[in-house]
Design a protein around this motif. Structure first.
Motif, PDB file in Angstrom:
ATOM      1  N   UNK A 246       0.855  -1.179   0.000  1.00 51.03           N
ATOM      2  CA  UNK A 246       0.000   0.000   0.000  1.00 51.03           C
ATOM      3  C   UNK A 246       0.894   1.233   0.000  1.00 51.03           C
ATOM      4  N   UNK A 247       0.380   2.308  -0.575  1.00 50.03           N
ATOM      5  CA  UNK A 247       0.948   3.633  -0.359  1.00 50.03           C
ATOM      6  C   UNK A 247      -0.139   4.454   0.319  1.00 50.03           C
ATOM      7  N   UNK A 248       0.172   5.013   1.478  1.00 46.45           N
ATOM      8  CA  UNK A 248      -0.850   5.663   2.292  1.00 46.45           C
ATOM      9  C   UNK A 248      -0.369   7.043   2.731  1.00 46.45           C
ATOM     10  N   UNK A 249      -1.290   7.940   3.077  1.00 45.86           N
ATOM     11  CA  UNK A 249      -0.887   9.240   3.620  1.00 45.86           C
ATOM     12  C   UNK A 249      -0.153   9.073   4.949  1.00 45.86           C
ATOM     13  N   UNK A 250       0.664  10.045   5.284  1.00 47.73           N
ATOM     14  CA  UNK A 250       1.451   9.980   6.524  1.00 47.73           C
ATOM     15  C   UNK A 250       0.572   9.698   7.744  1.00 47.73           C
ATOM     16  N   UNK A 251      -0.612  10.303   7.778  1.00 45.97           N
ATOM     17  CA  UNK A 251      -1.465  10.178   8.962  1.00 45.97           C
ATOM     18  C   UNK A 251      -1.953   8.756   9.187  1.00 45.97           C
ATOM     19  N   UNK A 252      -1.946   7.913   8.133  1.00 45.98           N
ATOM     20  CA  UNK A 252      -2.441   6.541   8.263  1.00 45.98           C
ATOM     21  C   UNK A 252      -1.339   5.532   8.583  1.00 45.98           C
ATOM     22  N   UNK A 253      -0.078   5.928   8.465  1.00 47.95           N
ATOM     23  CA  UNK A 253       1.005   4.956   8.595  1.00 47.95           C
ATOM     24  C   UNK A 253       0.984   4.274   9.964  1.00 47.95           C
ATOM     25  N   UNK A 254       0.959   5.056  11.023  1.00 46.15           N
ATOM     26  CA  UNK A 254       1.006   4.447  12.361  1.00 46.15           C
ATOM     27  C   UNK A 254      -0.266   3.677  12.684  1.00 46.15           C
ATOM     28  N   UNK A 255      -1.474   4.172  12.391  1.00 48.25           N
ATOM     29  CA  UNK A 255      -2.668   3.353  12.621  1.00 48.25           C
ATOM     30  C   UNK A 255      -2.626   2.026  11.867  1.00 48.25           C
ATOM     31  N   UNK A 256      -2.174   2.052  10.624  1.00 51.85           N
ATOM     32  CA  UNK A 256      -2.086   0.818   9.855  1.00 51.85           C
ATOM     33  C   UNK A 256      -1.010  -0.099  10.427  1.00 51.85           C
ATOM     34  N   UNK A 257       0.091   0.480  10.868  1.00 46.06           N
ATOM     35  CA  UNK A 257       1.132  -0.341  11.478  1.00 46.06           C
ATOM     36  C   UNK A 257       0.598  -1.071  12.707  1.00 46.06           C
ATOM     37  N   UNK A 258      -0.163  -0.384  13.545  1.00 44.52           N
ATOM     38  CA  UNK A 258      -0.716  -1.027  14.734  1.00 44.52           C
ATOM     39  C   UNK A 258      -1.662  -2.168  14.351  1.00 44.52           C
ATOM     40  N   UNK A 259      -2.493  -1.942  13.355  1.00 42.16           N
ATOM     41  CA  UNK A 259      -3.405  -2.998  12.906  1.00 42.16           C
ATOM     42  C   UNK A 259      -2.622  -4.195  12.363  1.00 42.16           C
ATOM     43  N   UNK A 260      -1.615  -3.928  11.525  1.00 41.51           N
ATOM     44  CA  UNK A 260      -0.834  -5.019  10.933  1.00 41.51           C
ATOM     45  C   UNK A 260      -0.121  -5.829  12.008  1.00 41.51           C
ATOM     46  N   UNK A 261       0.413  -5.150  13.037  1.00 46.13           N
ATOM     47  CA  UNK A 261       1.115  -5.850  14.104  1.00 46.13           C
ATOM     48  C   UNK A 261       0.238  -6.930  14.729  1.00 46.13           C
TER      49      UNK A 261
END
Length: 384
Positions: A246-261
């Motif tokens: 995925x390529x995502x806006x900066x604001x979504x990187x950390x929320x997506x990282x938490x979900x992926x973890x």
């Protein structure tokens, strides 16, 4: 009594996978089946991909990677956007996923709360509808029109939003089941309309690299805040490796990282190693694409004479979405008979369109040229 959740009950079967299982059963029984039901390259992964994974495996330990993916793979994907599209993407905005399927789940979970309405093309990839439903989101069909070459438009988005108060929109180019490409100007208009309406824009670009004289462009050229989903499955011939991005806006990187973890920890390490090597296999992969172009020409030449001539524009991907209304109004029964009597496996249109799919069939031409010619021969005899 074993309870079944409302979410699970709401998910329709993936008919392409059901047909695949039926065709595989016939093959195990010794029957000769031409496989045109699943969007899966028949070519193996590139030699460089296999060699890279083998070297990594010989090292012994295959650990987790970071949840967002191997830094070197994220950087290489970002570089590809600069080289291929002229778009600057920071590697930190790239998320490596377990196939594009995980990308959709991460996008939907990070963008929308339960009950949100998301516009999706119809006909379109069935997993959109079913993943949204499983997440307590509401898929809103955006019915594609012949006048628009069966591609979504800004006008269609505005009409759908006015009627349903959308929370977001998802489009795909080249499309599944049709292969239709959204032109660059039309894609820019779509992105602009979504911005004006305040809607997150999700762009499925999984079939990029597979075009036939019609250029494809990324939504990131028009909207740097678009959420782009792609995969190594199609152009790179790595379906079973289950690795995408995925390529995502900066604001979504950390929320997506938490979900992926928590959802899957990280994409498979060996697959990521192979994916990094895939960028060095362009010559090999373009030769595979050229084979698809020959298969496309074979089917487009033969299908009109078989009563299968009305297809959506086949600009890219490796599908023909054929209107079979001249032959049947029950595409599911038609596909069962075609498999049983002609030995050709294809997917009924109800997978992609619950309203009009009963008179459409999707044929994949991702196999060999010999298989496509054999399918035509069998269908000519069967439909005579």
């Amino acid at each position: 009594m074993i309870p079944i959740s409302r979410r699970a009950a709401a998910v329709a079967p993936f008919l392409a996978m059901d047909v695949m299982a039926a065709a595989a059963g016939k093959a195990r029984a010794g029957e000769d089946v031409v496989r045109m039901e699943v969007g899966q390259p028949s070519a193996p992964a590139p030699r460089a991909v296999i060699a890279a994974a083998q070297r990594a495996l010989e090292g012994g330990r295959v650990p987790y990677t970071e949840a967002l993916g191997m830094p070197e793979l994220r950087a290489r994907i970002a570089r590809d956007y600069r080289e291929r599209y002229g778009v600057a993407v920071a590697p930190e905005r790239v998320v490596v996923t377990t196939g594009s399927s995980a990308g959709f789940i991460l996008a939907f979970l990070s963008l929308f709360d339960a009950g949100a309405r998301v516009g999706v093309p119809q006909p379109g990839y069935p997993a959109y509808h079913n993943i949204l439903a499983a997440l307590d989101l509401v898929p809103v069909p955006m019915r594609l029109r012949a006048a628009d070459r069966y591609a979504p438009t800004a006008a269609l988005l505005r009409e759908t939003h006015a009627a349903h108060a959308l929370s977001g929109v998802l489009v795909m180019s080249p499309a599944n089941p049709s292969g239709t490409v959204i032109g660059e100007a039309a894609l820019a208009e779509l992105c602009a309309a979504a911005r004006a309406l305040g809607l997150p824009f999700v762009s499925d670009e999984i079939y990029h690299g597979l075009g036939y004289g019609v250029p494809t462009t990324t939504a990131l050229r028009s909207d740097p805040n678009a959420i782009v989903i792609n995969s190594f499955s199609k152009y790179h011939c790595m379906t079973g490796w289950r690795v995408g991005w995925m390529v995502v806006p900066d604001a979504l990187v950390r929320p997506i990282e938490r979900l992926a973890q928590h959802l899957y920890i990280s994409a498979p390490t060996l697959s990521q190693v192979g994916a990094l090597a895939a960028f060095d296999a362009t010559e090999e992969l373009d030769a595979v694409r050229d084979g698809y172009a020959r298969n496309r020409a074979i089917l487009l030449d033969a299908f009109p004479g078989l009563g299968l001539g009305r297809t959506h524009p086949v600009d890219g991907a490796f599908y023909l979405y054929a209107d079979v209304a001249r032959l049947t109004n029950d595409a599911s029964a038609f596909c069962r008979r075609m498999l049983d009597e002609a030995g050709v496996a294809a997917t009924p249109g109800l997978d992609f369109d619950r309203e009009a799919g009963h008179h459409h069939v999707r044929f994949s031409f991702a196999g060999s040229e010999a298989e496509c010619r054999e399918a035509v021969r069998r269908l000519r005899i069967w439909l005579a």
